[in-house]
Motif scaffolding. Structure first.
Motif, PDB file in Angstrom:
ATOM      1  N   ALA A  94      29.977   7.927 -10.500  1.00  0.00           N
ATOM      2  CA  ALA A  94      30.942   7.083 -10.897  1.00  0.00           C
ATOM      3  C   ALA A  94      31.401   5.657 -10.215  1.00  0.00           C
ATOM      4  N   ALA A  95      30.832   5.704  -8.888  1.00  0.00           N
ATOM      5  CA  ALA A  95      30.614   4.661  -7.212  1.00  0.00           C
ATOM      6  C   ALA A  95      30.032   3.765  -8.202  1.00  0.00           C
ATOM      7  N   ILE A  96      28.519   4.176  -8.678  1.00  0.00           N
ATOM      8  CA  ILE A  96      27.472   3.531  -9.143  1.00  0.00           C
ATOM      9  C   ILE A  96      27.854   2.830 -10.393  1.00  0.00           C
ATOM     10  N   GLU A  97      28.777   3.033 -11.143  1.00  0.00           N
ATOM     11  CA  GLU A  97      29.017   2.720 -12.619  1.00  0.00           C
ATOM     12  C   GLU A  97      29.853   1.707 -12.175  1.00  0.00           C
ATOM     13  N   PHE A  98      31.277   2.184 -11.580  1.00  0.00           N
ATOM     14  CA  PHE A  98      31.774   1.289 -10.963  1.00  0.00           C
ATOM     15  C   PHE A  98      31.076  -0.084 -10.472  1.00  0.00           C
ATOM     16  N   GLU A  99      30.377   0.382  -9.529  1.00  0.00           N
ATOM     17  CA  GLU A  99      29.565  -0.863  -9.054  1.00  0.00           C
ATOM     18  C   GLU A  99      29.249  -2.065 -10.423  1.00  0.00           C
ATOM     19  N   ALA A 100      28.571  -1.068 -11.252  1.00  0.00           N
ATOM     20  CA  ALA A 100      27.406  -2.260 -12.319  1.00  0.00           C
ATOM     21  C   ALA A 100      29.017  -2.448 -13.234  1.00  0.00           C
ATOM     22  N   ALA A 101      29.816  -2.214 -13.228  1.00  0.00           N
ATOM     23  CA  ALA A 101      31.251  -2.768 -14.043  1.00  0.00           C
ATOM     24  C   ALA A 101      31.185  -4.316 -13.732  1.00  0.00           C
ATOM     25  N   VAL A 102      31.301  -4.536 -12.075  1.00  0.00           N
ATOM     26  CA  VAL A 102      31.685  -5.110 -11.604  1.00  0.00           C
ATOM     27  C   VAL A 102      31.609  -6.307 -12.323  1.00  0.00           C
TER      28      VAL A 102
ATOM     29  N   ARG B   3       0.907  -1.455  -0.247  1.00  0.00           N
ATOM     30  CA  ARG B   3       0.256  -0.436   0.126  1.00  0.00           C
ATOM     31  C   ARG B   3       0.583   1.225   0.024  1.00  0.00           C
ATOM     32  N   GLN B   4       2.513   1.070   0.052  1.00  0.00           N
ATOM     33  CA  GLN B   4       3.074   2.566   0.509  1.00  0.00           C
ATOM     34  C   GLN B   4       3.055   2.959  -1.386  1.00  0.00           C
ATOM     35  N   ARG B   5       3.445   1.622  -1.882  1.00  0.00           N
ATOM     36  CA  ARG B   5       3.295   1.840  -3.495  1.00  0.00           C
ATOM     37  C   ARG B   5       5.058   2.886  -3.691  1.00  0.00           C
ATOM     38  N   PRO B   6       6.164   2.154  -3.323  1.00  0.00           N
ATOM     39  CA  PRO B   6       7.316   2.617  -3.796  1.00  0.00           C
ATOM     40  C   PRO B   6       7.700   2.429  -5.372  1.00  0.00           C
ATOM     41  N   VAL B   7       8.736   3.309  -5.575  1.00  0.00           N
ATOM     42  CA  VAL B   7       9.537   2.989  -6.589  1.00  0.00           C
ATOM     43  C   VAL B   7      10.006   1.864  -5.870  1.00  0.00           C
ATOM     44  N   VAL B   8      10.201   0.753  -7.027  1.00  0.00           N
ATOM     45  CA  VAL B   8      11.450  -0.411  -6.733  1.00  0.00           C
ATOM     46  C   VAL B   8      12.374  -0.223  -7.727  1.00  0.00           C
ATOM     47  N   LEU B   9      13.539  -0.488  -7.306  1.00  0.00           N
ATOM     48  CA  LEU B   9      14.608  -0.840  -8.486  1.00  0.00           C
ATOM     49  C   LEU B   9      14.451  -2.362  -8.748  1.00  0.00           C
ATOM     50  N   LEU B  10      14.795  -2.119  -9.699  1.00  0.00           N
ATOM     51  CA  LEU B  10      14.189  -3.612 -10.314  1.00  0.00           C
ATOM     52  C   LEU B  10      15.510  -4.106 -11.712  1.00  0.00           C
ATOM     53  N   GLU B  11      15.765  -5.511 -11.581  1.00  0.00           N
ATOM     54  CA  GLU B  11      16.745  -6.029 -12.830  1.00  0.00           C
ATOM     55  C   GLU B  11      15.889  -5.174 -14.006  1.00  0.00           C
ATOM     56  N   ARG B  12      16.655  -4.598 -14.943  1.00  0.00           N
ATOM     57  CA  ARG B  12      16.071  -5.078 -17.009  1.00  0.00           C
ATOM     58  C   ARG B  12      16.505  -6.045 -16.939  1.00  0.00           C
ATOM     59  N   LYS B  13      15.173  -6.110 -17.860  1.00  0.00           N
ATOM     60  CA  LYS B  13      15.289  -7.146 -18.975  1.00  0.00           C
ATOM     61  C   LYS B  13      16.117  -6.828 -19.963  1.00  0.00           C
TER      62      LYS B  13
ATOM     63  N   ILE C   2      16.431   6.499 -19.589  1.00  0.00           N
ATOM     64  CA  ILE C   2      16.214   6.347 -19.116  1.00  0.00           C
ATOM     65  C   ILE C   2      17.335   6.214 -17.631  1.00  0.00           C
ATOM     66  N   ALA C   3      17.534   5.201 -17.868  1.00  0.00           N
ATOM     67  CA  ALA C   3      18.645   5.228 -17.029  1.00  0.00           C
ATOM     68  C   ALA C   3      20.280   4.537 -17.493  1.00  0.00           C
ATOM     69  N   PRO C   4      20.697   5.898 -17.909  1.00  0.00           N
ATOM     70  CA  PRO C   4      22.063   5.406 -18.456  1.00  0.00           C
ATOM     71  C   PRO C   4      23.172   5.050 -17.484  1.00  0.00           C
ATOM     72  N   GLY C   5      23.685   3.846 -18.258  1.00  0.00           N
ATOM     73  CA  GLY C   5      25.501   3.652 -17.017  1.00  0.00           C
ATOM     74  C   GLY C   5      24.295   2.437 -16.247  1.00  0.00           C
ATOM     75  N   GLN C   6      22.995   2.234 -15.961  1.00  0.00           N
ATOM     76  CA  GLN C   6      22.763   1.255 -15.472  1.00  0.00           C
ATOM     77  C   GLN C   6      21.876  -0.358 -15.359  1.00  0.00           C
ATOM     78  N   HIS C   7      21.943  -1.338 -14.886  1.00  0.00           N
ATOM     79  CA  HIS C   7      21.159  -1.908 -15.142  1.00  0.00           C
ATOM     80  C   HIS C   7      20.225  -2.181 -14.456  1.00  0.00           C
ATOM     81  N   LYS C   8      19.726  -1.491 -13.686  1.00  0.00           N
ATOM     82  CA  LYS C   8      18.553  -0.946 -12.652  1.00  0.00           C
ATOM     83  C   LYS C   8      17.874  -0.008 -13.306  1.00  0.00           C
ATOM     84  N   LEU C   9      16.059  -0.476 -12.885  1.00  0.00           N
ATOM     85  CA  LEU C   9      15.563   0.597 -13.702  1.00  0.00           C
ATOM     86  C   LEU C   9      13.810   0.726 -12.216  1.00  0.00           C
ATOM     87  N   GLY C  10      13.956   1.609 -12.468  1.00  0.00           N
ATOM     88  CA  GLY C  10      13.226   2.357 -10.723  1.00  0.00           C
ATOM     89  C   GLY C  10      11.329   1.813 -11.358  1.00  0.00           C
TER      90      GLY C  10
END
Ligand code: ZN
Ligand code: ZN
Ligand code: FE
Length: 767
Positions: free
Chosen positions: A637-645, A284-294, A303-311
């Protein structure tokens, strides 16, 4: 008859605006008890006459079978001689001066109302403001307590006879639903074209407005849509040029946009959804949830450059459902980003929206139910099957958090960025909704107003103000100024101590013994006037000892270098005595002149601050690895570094540590060696993350050898890096440590004020 007794019941918790009195009424009728129930500003009061066994059954029923949105915190019963009541009544609210009671957050439309919304035979068919006691706006429309219609922004809509009948029928789902409304008597929706964009559509009302809005969205236009806690900017998320246009108008580069999709089936076309994530999306809070993009998703890449996730969030108001429903809608997903320019607060008022959003939107989908309190969407994700909060706002605020012990009334004014403030009273903490970045004047004003509003709503008169040690924070200035005016004691709380205390409080820890607190973040003012952020503290609520920290390195130009990781990287190398070799990515980012200036600045120590920030170390490493030399939003930078692991890589850079200081030189030499050899970025990123994990494990073992401590609390924005977090937790647990992570509050600065409040309270009590 002499066996008859009267039970006087007082209940606190979330018991107003959630159908609690009708529930009591129904129970009392079932047991044929006489008496009354009423709201008070301290909760709900009930008095009933009955035989002792019947009263016991009634009380048992009241405690167990409560309405879905209710929560009972305390339940007190006293018995007396009978009140000789006739029948059972719901009577007028009574204000108990000084008393307080929790207020429900806003709640998404319930299944019953949703069914009625699309039922052509219902009198609220396609009415965008349908609600009942189980759903609808709460916190954002409340102006004062008790929660009754005159104390909400619905006050100016006079109920029609039909609504009034439902409102006063104890057996109706809308009995005392304060925002009750219908097409005859309630708010309405309309569409206004932004004047400068011609006038091919005049002002449209109701359903016509919604259908015209859908047409505009499918044509790739940008719409300002008034929601529950403020305006959103909406456009078709699969239309790349609309998304790009929105970015350029909003002056927002790269930072991800949140999306809204009609239902889980649509979400699953674009993202992987685990059962836990589905529960969260549908909550019922209906938050934005970060999900792995297909990979097959048609959502625009912008929408979300450099990231694997969508909110992603599901619709939460009837208006959202109407906007996203219809035959053959060409858009499957809408961008729903906050209605503001860059970092300003979101617009809430209609006049304000017309002024501030006119450069952003082609049209406005407006309504006349006023928003009293601005409230941004919450942002969460699932981590290790648990809720992991990134922004705690709409749907969650102002729910109280339970504290491990009684505290005085403290106002904690929070940090500069991602500000929230916190008020405490008794065993409750009220962590505010997301306020935002205080350097913006509008945000600061919103902070001041919200503090006043919270103190009024929860009847809290602070006895003490807690604040961050940073002398330039607006929240600090507010605290000192107000303490001066009102002659209140103040407690300055070190930023990272506050982080750890927040994590402890969130876990309900009594704080009777210190633990290991690992505070990793970007920026926090240290006791020595330097910028901390890579800290191992031995902390309880009252105090802390800085056991280990990252070795200091210079940040030339302070905040300027935060936007240029290339400069941070070169400064770090300079401080370690390592050469700026030309093949390094940060060297090619800076011109020859810039390099010379930077070197002179470092040599002479001009406008240089010293930092032990883990966030900056991540920036430096990411820049050296070639990830990013300039950032467009915090921690990019840190977010994209993490995504690159590269998840299969097990190698690591080893960090040295001795005498309380962590020395990064050997690790940096190893990283530079790999770069020279042309090791792929994914492996560099993995080895760096593995190195930090190994460092955390080793330092904790050292601390345990020195002190015997086996509990570890993690806090600070760097822990939003879930690759690091996951590995650190596995390592620590394997080595026998107990690890505490934030549960209900953000790990970043959004949770800081809770910790400030607890530290302030602990020092106040111990005095
Ligand atoms: Zn409802
Ligand atoms: Zn009506
Ligand atoms: Fe912080």
């Amino acid at each position: 008859m002499s066996d008859l007794r009267k039970a006087c019941i007082h209940i606190t918790g979330i018991v107003q605006g959630v159908g609690f009195r009708p529930f009591v009424f129904t129970c009392a009728s079932r047991f044929e008890l006489n008496g009354w129930v009423r709201n008070s500003s301290a909760g709900v009061d009930i008095e009933v006459d009955g035989l002792p066994e019947k009263l016991d059954e009634f009380i048992r029923e009241l405690k167990t079978d409560i309405p879905p949105l209710a929560r009972i915190d305390t339940f007190d019963v006293t018995f007396d001689s009978p009140g000789e009541f006739v029948g059972f009544k719901i009577i007028e609210s009574e204000e108990v001066s000084g008393a307080f009671q929790p207020i429900s957050p806003d709640v998404c439309i319930c299944p019953d109302c949703l069914r009625e919304l699309f039922d052509p035979s219902n009198r609220r068919y396609r009415y965008p403001f349908i609600n009942c006691t189980n759903c609808g706006p709460r916190f954002t429309i409340i102006t004062d307590i008790p929660y009754d219609r005159p104390n909400t922004t619905m006050q100016r809509f006079e109920m029609c006879p039909q609504c009034a009948a439902e409102y006063s029928d104890p057996l109706d789902r809308r009995f005392h639903a304060q925002p009750i409304a219908c097409p005859t008597c309630g708010p309405h929706v309309w569409l206004e074209m932004n004047e400068k964009n011609t006038s091919d559509i005049a002002i449209l009302d109701g359903d016509e407005a919604i259908r015209a809005a859908q047409t505009l969205l499918s044509e790739g236009r940008i719409l300002a849509v008034k929601g529950l806690g403020g305006y959103h900017l909406a456009c078709d998320a699969t239309n790349a040029s609309a998304v790009d246009e929105l970015r350029s108008r909003k002056l927002r580069v790269d930072k991800p946009f949140a999306l809204m999709m009609l239902d889980i089936a649509t979400v699953e076309k674009h993202c992987y959804v685990t059962p836990d994530e589905q529960v969260l999306l549908e909550s019922r809070q209906r938050p934005v949830v970060l999900l792995e993009r297909k990979p097959t998703s048609l959502i625009a890449a912008g929408i979300a450059p450099g990231q694997h996730k969508l909110g992603v969030m599901l619709p939460y108001t009837p208006l959202h459902y109407l906007l996203l429903s219809g035959p053959n809608l060409p858009f499957a997903a809408l961008v729903m980003t906050s209605g503001n320019l860059s970092e300003e607060p979101i617009a809430t008022g209609n006049i304000e929206a017309r002024q501030r959003l006119s450069v952003l939107a082609d049209a406005f989908l407006m309504h006349d139910r006023d928003i009293h309190t601005r409230c941004d969407d919450s942002v969460v994700r699932i981590f290790n099957k648990n809720l992991f909060v990134l922004r705690r706002s709409r749907g969650y605020a102002p729910d109280s958090l339970s504290l491990p012990f009684d505290v005085p009334s403290v106002l904690a004014t929070g940090p500069e960025l991602k500000n929230t403030f916190c008020l405490t009273r008794g065993r409750y903490a009220f962590l505010s909704h997301h306020i935002g970045d205080m350097e913006n004047y509008e945000t600061y004003r919103s902070f001041e107003q919200s503090v006043v509003h919270f103190e009024r709503l929860f009847r809290i008169q602070p006895e003490l103000i807690a604040y961050d040690l940073h002398p330039d924070y607006f929240s600090t200035r507010y605290a000192l100024k107000r303490a001066g005016t009102e002659n209140l004691p103040v407690v300055g709380v070190q930023h990272h101590h506050a982080h750890i205390a927040a994590c402890m409080a969130d876990n309900g820890l009594a704080g009777d013994h210190p633990l290991i607190g690992i505070a990793f973040d970007g920026t926090g003012y240290g006791d020595d006037g330097k910028i901390w952020g890579g800290e191992f503290l031995l902390a309880d609520y009252a105090g802390y000892k800085r056991a280990w920290h990252l070795g200091y390195f210079p940040l030339p130009g302070g905040d300027a270098s935060i936007k240029r990781p290339s400069r941070t990287a070169l400064s770090l190398l300079w401080s370690l005595g390592l050469d700026w070799e030309e093949y390094l990515a940060p060297c090619s980012d800076l011109s020859h002149e810039e390099c010379l200036t930077l070197r002179t600045q470092l040599d002479r120590g001009l406008n240089v601050v010293q930092t032990s920030s883990m966030g900056r170390l991540f920036d430096a490493a990411a820049a050296l690895a070639g990830i990013r030399q300039e950032v467009n939003y915090e921690a990019q930078a840190a977010i994209e570094f993490e995504a690159a692991v590269d998840r299969s890589e097990m190698g690591l850079y080893r960090f040295e540590f001795s005498n309380g200081v962590i020395n990064v030189k050997d690790a940096m030499i190893a990283l530079l060696g790999d770069i020279r050899k042309g090791v792929p970025v994914g492996m560099l990123a993995a080895r760096f993350h593995n190195g930090i994990t190994d460092l955390v494990g080793s330092v904790c073992k050292q601390i345990r050898a020195d002190t015997g401590f086996t509990e570890v609390a993690l806090s600070g924005g760097v822990w939003q890096n879930t690759v690091l977090l996951e590995r650190v937790i596995v390592t620590l647990q394997r080595d026998g440590f107990t690890v505490f992570l934030h549960k209900h509050t953000p790990v970043n600065d959004g949770g800081l004020s809770l910790g400030q409040a607890l530290v302030g309270a602990a020092r106040f009590i111990s005095k």
